[in-house]
Design an enzyme around this catalytic site. Structure first.
Site, PDB file in Angstrom:
ATOM      1  N   GLU A  43       0.825  -1.211   0.000  1.00 33.72           N
ATOM      2  CA  GLU A  43       0.000   0.000   0.000  1.00 33.72           C
ATOM      3  C   GLU A  43       0.861   1.264   0.000  1.00 33.72           C
ATOM      4  OE1 GLU A  43      -3.073   0.378  -0.568  1.00 33.72           O
ATOM      5  OE2 GLU A  43      -3.559  -1.761  -0.585  1.00 33.72           O
ATOM      6  N   CYS A 190     -12.518   1.976 -16.418  1.00 28.09           N
ATOM      7  CA  CYS A 190     -12.888   3.392 -16.226  1.00 28.09           C
ATOM      8  C   CYS A 190     -11.614   4.195 -16.015  1.00 28.09           C
ATOM      9  CB  CYS A 190     -13.823   3.511 -15.026  1.00 28.09           C
ATOM     10  SG  CYS A 190     -14.647   5.112 -14.881  1.00 28.09           S
ATOM     11  N   CYS A 200     -17.907  -1.889 -19.347  1.00 30.66           N
ATOM     12  CA  CYS A 200     -18.081  -1.601 -17.921  1.00 30.66           C
ATOM     13  C   CYS A 200     -19.357  -2.219 -17.348  1.00 30.66           C
ATOM     14  CB  CYS A 200     -18.116  -0.095 -17.689  1.00 30.66           C
ATOM     15  SG  CYS A 200     -18.269   0.332 -15.942  1.00 30.66           S
ATOM     16  N   CYS A 206     -24.607   4.440 -14.851  1.00 26.59           N
ATOM     17  CA  CYS A 206     -23.594   5.504 -14.804  1.00 26.59           C
ATOM     18  C   CYS A 206     -24.081   6.771 -15.502  1.00 26.59           C
ATOM     19  CB  CYS A 206     -22.300   5.014 -15.444  1.00 26.59           C
ATOM     20  SG  CYS A 206     -20.995   6.258 -15.477  1.00 26.59           S
TER      21      CYS A 206
END
Length: 322
Positions: A43, A190, A200, A206
């Site tokens: 991370e 995206c 998608c 959307c």
DNA sequence: AATACGTGGCG
DNA sequence: TCGCCAAGTAT
């Protein structure tokens, strides 16, 4: 409240999970481990850094050198920075090192406790809680943000509003898979410069997909990057070279050759020139070599220098000396 | 809220 | 080539 949103977005959750099962990047090494330390390392490395870079050059060597939290805590800062060399944003490494030294055994599990550690902000705290400890909280990284802007058709949103939407769309029934799916969707479909709406799973719900998705969010105007001129002087004596460890915020902890604002002596031998592009300025430097001894600095052989953590600009200078 | 903070991939 | 921007944080 939660059941209301679950109901509201249940169709989205279903298609998103189906998409993730076939198209997701389940093979990423930090998704195959349950070790919180390894996930923490990933991370931090992935902050403002592409997956490809971390995967191919930094994640495995770092974990081989520092396999556990204790190994990291007991290393020297030079060793840690050396394993970070070339990855950039070196404060990340120094913060992680400092956090490791402050921890007795393992990372804390709660978002709140994680955020108290240096180098872990709200985004990383949520990611670690979600991925290392399967905590049912949404993540909010650049990928998820872009999806939220487009899905809800927003041009600009404050951080608070983004988190509110992240919690709204969140799938509490499948938190781990939902979060990973959102990252992959943002990264693979995206995308910032290419919205592949026909691939998608969230297409039908959307808002931006129905108009101009690439204009969500609104692009910010950015200032021109200033050019900074400098002279860098390689001070050498008896096959050794003068270096100093940087103490100001910029490249802090890394070793480097001696820099001057500009226009030092003219009788020096010029080695060459270099351009180094940083995020907030471009460095244009002329590089000279001077034979003398100045006890202000530490002196190292070329072999010793290569074992110290250096910035990419200083590595270019080392290569001029070889 | 705006800015400093590295480096390299990619279109 | 060149600008965008990539799993953000600290101040």
């Amino acid at each position: 409240m939660a059941s209301f949103y679950l109901l509201k977005h249940s169709a989205v959750h279903t298609t998103l999970l189906q998409w993730y099962e076939t198209e997701g990047r389940q093979e990423l090494p930090w998704r195959l481990t349950r070790d919180p330390y390894s996930i923490w390392v990933s991370e931090i490395m992935l902050q403002q850094t592409q997956v490809k870079t971390v995967l191919e050059r930094f994640y495995f060597p770092f974990l081989e050198r520092f396999p556990t939290l204790q190994d990291l805590a007991h290393a020297s800062e030079d060793e840690v920075l050396k394993m970070w060399e070339g990855l950039g944003y070196y404060t990340r490494a120094r913060h992680m090192y400092r956090a490791a030294q402050s921890l007795q055994h393992e990372l804390p599990q709660s978002v709140h406790e994680l955020m108290r550690l240096p180098g872990i902000g709200r985004s990383t705290a949520h990611a670690i809680a979600a991925f290392a400890y399967q905590t049912p909280v949404p993540i909010l990284d650049a990928n998820v943000k872009r999806i939220l802007y487009r899905f809800f058709g927003k041009k600009r949103l404050a951080e608070k509003a983004l988190w509110d939407l992240a919690y709204q769309l969140f799938d509490e029934e499948h938190p781990f898979e939902y979060n990973q799916a959102m990252m992959d969707l943002g990264s693979l479909v995206c995308r910032a410069r290419d919205a592949r709406c026909h691939h998608c799973p969230l297409h039908s719900g959307c808002t931006a997909a129905k108009t101009d998705p690439l204009n969500f969010p609104e692009k910010k105007q950015k200032r021109a990057v200033p050019i900074r001129r400098k002279d860098i002087v390689v001070i050498t004596c008896k096959n050794r070279y003068a270096l100093k460890q940087r103490t100001s915020r910029f490249l802090k902890g890394l070793w480097g050759f001696i820099e001057y604002e500009t226009n030092t002596c003219s009788d020096e031998k010029k080695l060459g020139a270099l351009i180094q592009k940083y995020s907030h300025f471009h460095l244009h430097a002329d590089v000279y070599i001077r034979h003398e001894y100045d006890d202000t600095y530490d002196y190292f052989t070329l072999e010793e220098i290569c074992k110290l953590p250096l910035s990419q600009a200083d590595i270019k200078i080392v290569n001029m000396l070889k």
